[in-house]
Design a protein around this motif. Structure first.
Motif: not given
Length: 283
Positions: A11-15, A275-283
């Motif tokens: 999530t947050g990284i564009e393939d 730089a990618a946003p942390a997943p929801r619920g991540g540390a």
């Protein structure tokens, strides 16, 4: 000329696959092969086939008694063995060409002399992983490919041979010179294979990384993986190919392969992952 690049992530990284790269072509993964070797070790240990702390001399009859080297030492680069194999060096454009089965066995018979560092002190060793792979194939009586298939790929839901030392030539993506001709590759199919000779597609590699580091479907990551304060990672590089795979403790992950120098690959991967946003619920 732009460098062929493939980037896959959570999530947050564009393939993306750019400048002629293809996520479904096989590429060299260099020392990232060690992750497969280390994972085979941990899975064999779970089955009781061999212990992580089994002395190397119990696995290989050529090894002199009393070296103190265990399979864990080899996996953690603390065996005291040097980075490169002993004996005559290969040519500059193919440094492992002279590291044959005979050369490996000669090193094993004089392992107490080959070891140049103190036992327990970390020193990155391609030779150590060649020895570890040889120990695992000897103990099990199975080829290295069979071990990778049975203990890494198939448990992760991947096909046997999805990561291999001998991919079909027509499916390989290799570095080319200014005239578009393929550059010569290192000889990595001999005893150095467990240290750096595997090929994978980036798509397959992403499934391996998420399975081993994010979902941890095979248990705690093998001791092969490098560990930062909050990131688990490993990289690899050959003559013209470089790759890095990493996962943050909060679930962010990345696989980046380039047909270019490893230093730039590592730097780009580090910046992209953080730089990618942390997943929801991540540390």
């Amino acid at each position: 000329m732009p460098t062929p690049l493939c980037l896959l992530g959570g999530t947050g990284i564009e393939d993306r696959a750019a400048h002629g790269h293809d996520r479904d072509r096989f590429v060299e993964i260099g020392s990232l092969s060690k992750v497969f070797t280390g994972t085979v070790l941990t899975q064999l240990a779970k089955e009781g086939v061999v212990g992580v702390d089994t002395p190397l001399e119990d696995c290989l009859e050529e090894v002199p008694a009393g070296t103190g080297i265990t399979l864990r030492h080899l996996a953690e680069h603390t065996s005291g063995l040097p980075c490169l194999p002993a004996g005559p060096a290969g040519p500059p454009d193919d440094p492992y060409a002279t590291f044959t089965e005979e050369a490996l066995r000669a090193s094993l018979r004089e392992l107490d002399r080959v070891a140049t560092g103190p036992l327990g002190q970390e020193e990155y060793s391609n030779l150590g992983y060649a020895v570890l792979g040889h120990a695992l194939t000897t103990v099990t009586g199975r080829s290295y490919q069979q071990l990778v298939d049975a203990y890494v790929l198939m448990p992760l839901g991947l096909e046997a041979g999805a990561v291999t030392a001998l991919p079909p030539r027509e499916r390989r993506l290799v570095p080319r010179n200014l005239f578009g001709r393929p550059r010569p590759l290192w000889t990595l199919t001999g005893p150095i294979l467990p240290a750096g000779g595997l090929w994978s597609t980036c798509r397959t590699l992403s499934q391996v990384v998420t399975g081993l580091l994010v979902d941890r479907r095979l248990g705690p990551p093998a001791p092969t993986w490098q560990r930062g304060s909050s990131i688990t990672w490993h990289n690899g590089a050959t003559r013209g190919s470089s790759v890095i795979a990493a996962a943050h403790d909060d679930g962010r992950w990345i696989v980046l392969h380039r047909l270019g120098a490893g230093e730039a690959t590592d730097d780009l991967a580090r910046k992209t992952l953080l730089a990618a946003p942390a997943p929801r619920g991540g540390a």
